[in-house]
Enzyme design. Structure first.
Site, PDB file in Angstrom:
ATOM      1  N   GLY A 263       0.768  -1.233   0.000  1.00 37.94           N
ATOM      2  CA  GLY A 263       0.000   0.000   0.000  1.00 37.94           C
ATOM      3  C   GLY A 263       0.800   1.284   0.000  1.00 37.94           C
ATOM      4  CD  GLU A 305       0.852  -9.667   0.217  1.00 40.41           C
ATOM      5  OE1 GLU A 305       0.714 -10.875   0.438  1.00 40.41           O
ATOM      6  OE2 GLU A 305      -0.128  -8.902  -0.035  1.00 40.41           O
ATOM      7  N   GLY A 307       4.027  -3.579  -4.306  1.00 37.34           N
ATOM      8  CA  GLY A 307       3.806  -3.764  -5.744  1.00 37.34           C
ATOM      9  C   GLY A 307       4.102  -2.477  -6.481  1.00 37.34           C
ATOM     10  NE  ARG A 308      -0.126   2.348  -6.377  1.00 36.84           N
ATOM     11  CZ  ARG A 308      -1.193   2.435  -7.151  1.00 36.84           C
ATOM     12  NH1 ARG A 308      -1.108   3.118  -8.276  1.00 36.84           N
ATOM     13  NH2 ARG A 308      -2.325   1.870  -6.805  1.00 36.84           N
ATOM     14  NE  ARG A 345      -2.991   3.489 -11.841  1.00 35.33           N
ATOM     15  CZ  ARG A 345      -2.633   4.679 -11.370  1.00 35.33           C
ATOM     16  NH1 ARG A 345      -1.914   5.507 -12.127  1.00 35.33           N
ATOM     17  NH2 ARG A 345      -2.992   5.067 -10.169  1.00 35.33           N
ATOM     18  CB  CYS A 376     -13.711   4.638 -30.893  1.00 29.91           C
ATOM     19  SG  CYS A 376     -15.149   5.426 -31.641  1.00 29.91           S
ATOM     20  CD  GLU A 377     -15.247   4.588 -25.055  1.00 24.47           C
ATOM     21  OE1 GLU A 377     -15.847   5.515 -24.450  1.00 24.47           O
ATOM     22  OE2 GLU A 377     -15.786   3.525 -25.393  1.00 24.47           O
ATOM     23  CE1 TYR A 405      -1.977  -3.125  -9.649  1.00 24.36           C
ATOM     24  CE2 TYR A 405      -0.789  -1.222  -8.795  1.00 24.36           C
ATOM     25  CZ  TYR A 405      -1.330  -2.482  -8.611  1.00 24.36           C
ATOM     26  OH  TYR A 405      -1.217  -3.095  -7.392  1.00 24.36           O
TER      27      TYR A 405
END
Length: 455
Positions: A263, A305, A307-308, A345, A376-377, A405
């Site tokens: 986190g 843990e 990650g990011r 994201r 196409c958004e 991510y």
């Protein structure tokens, strides 16, 4: 010898999560951004764009920051696990393994990647709130620790582990009931969460597992979310974990591991100011020792843990600029050859990033533009109202902080192939993910015979 200028002031080589750019980022005499000794615009020419670039020096520095801080501050055994959902690949598995870390996985695909990347099964934990029988069996037969998340896990494992077979190695996850200031979708520690048992279920579960011959409960796990800039919630988490640890010991479990999840936040934009890896580990370690001393219980193995915070700042995504559209009095759009399929994201979490024109790395902004993706958004926007030097078609744009991510959440929306990825170190670049082709997208399609020749 070429004169190289550091690209980011006050760079933190001992805590890459506090940097926007990879720690090897420098600017050469031509004003071009160089990472890992490689000129980014040359990488774009060689491999094409969009292109994910990972800096090996940043990755290894992050791994060392975690492992060395645990050795420094925690007097008991400890193990940092890479949360591979952030970016799962054979190369990343190999790097974290070589740095003495383990890994956490949330699917059979991530497990398979970890095992083939050299992670020892005794250093892998397997998460998930709805694991399939196939995934559970794969983890069990490979001696991976399974994090039980709910009663469904228990009921399935009762069937999978046959009488007389080795027991399943388990860790029990529960929700600690701690709020933290982060995006709603990435809060996993409060009581209204899809993850883990509720605290009031803990005693009954522990008693049930004590009598179960198919299980070997070795650890407890909780996680309060991600992209957290506060230390106090993690300190509070340790207190809750210590209470659960004492309860489990009193019931008769031989608990060896306390896993406090991850986190720790990273710096995406200039105003972000996350704690250092060193401070995060120090606070957690000191608090757990204090709690165990107070309760007169043995120090468990401390697991975390990241990650990011391990991979985000190691990554840059390169794009080629294409069209330009000026809406008078409103904004100027500059479109690139990627977008929401390689970085979902911004449209999902409204995430912000820093970027630059990689061959004009030190030039001052001349205009404010909105960087739009090619999908196409209307919402496919990577950077809104962002200051840049004057750009033209075929210039290369680099977006920082995309190591986490981005590849792992990428898609084939609009049937757009996924980008290639390279790792850079010591002036060498190596392909670690091949670029998909349009033909690759048809590989798993099936056209039933009755449709053939109809038109």
């Amino acid at each position: 010898m070429e004169n190289l200028i550091p690209f980011e002031k006050n760079r933190h080589s001992d805590s890459p999560n506090k940097n926007i750019c990879p720690i090897s980022s420098v600017v050469n005499q031509k004003g071009s951004l160089v990472v890992g000794g490689c000129v980014l615009s040359e990488l774009a020419k060689r491999y094409g764009t969009p292109l994910y670039v990972l800096d090996e020096k940043s990755l290894r520095a992050s791994c060392k920051a975690y492992t060395e801080a645990l050795k420094k501050y925690y007097p008991g055994p400890a193990l940092a696990l890479y949360a591979s959902k952030a970016n799962s690949s054979l190369v990343l598995s190999s790097i974290v393994s070589s740095e003495g870390m383990g890994l956490d996985a949330v699917s059979e695909g991530e497990l398979l990647t970890a095992l083939n990347g050299g992670i020892s099964p005794d250093k892998i934990v397997f998460h998930g709130n709805n694991k399939s029988d196939q995934e559970l069996y794969f983890a069990y037969k490979n001696d991976v620790t399974i994090v039980i998340d709910n009663y469904y896990d228990i009921e399935r494992l009762k069937v999978i582990v046959r009488p007389g077979d080795k027991p399943a190695k388990l860790m029990l996850r529960f929700t600690p009931g701690i709020e933290c200031h982060t995006h709603e979708y990435i809060r996993t520690g409060h009581l209204d969460s899809k993850f883990g048992f509720d605290p009031d279920q803990l005693q009954d579960i522990l008693k049930e597992l004590k009598e179960a011959k198919w299980s070997e409960l070795n650890g407890l796990h909780a996680h309060i979310g991600s992209q957290i800039f506060e230390l106090k919630p993690h300190e509070d988490l340790v207190t809750v974990m210590a209470q659960a640890y004492e309860l489990a010991l009193n019931i008769g479990h031989n608990i060896k591991d306390i896993n406090i999840g991850g986190g720790l936040g990273v710096r995406y934009v200039n105003d972000d100011d996350p704690p250092s890896i060193n401070d995060w580990i120090r606070v957690i370690s000191e608090k757990l020792k204090q709690e165990c001393d107070h309760r007169k219980i043995a120090l468990p193995r401390l697991m975390c843990e990241p990650g990011r915070s391990l991979v985000a700042s190691a990554g840059i995504t390169l794009y080629t600029i294409g069209s330009r559209k000026n809406v008078p009095g409103i904004r100027t759009y500059i479109s690139v050859d990627g977008g929401m399929s390689d970085n979902p994201r911004p449209i999902t979490y409204q995430s912000s990033y820093q970027a630059c024109l990689v061959d004009k790395a030190l030039e001052q902004p001349e205009e404010t533009v909105t960087i739009a993706g090619k999908h196409c958004e209307s919402g496919d926007v990577l950077l809104k109202d962002f200051p840049l030097p004057r750009s033209k078609s075929n210039d290369i744009l680099g977006v920082f902080g995309t190591g986490a991510y981005n590849f792992s959440m990428s898609s084939n929306y609009n049937r757009i192939p996924k980008p290639a990825a390279v790792i850079v170190c010591n002036s060498h670049s190596e392909l670690i993910q091949r670029r998909e082709t349009p033909e690759d997208l048809l590989r798993l399609d099936v056209l039933p015979d009755r449709f053939i020749g109809v038109n």
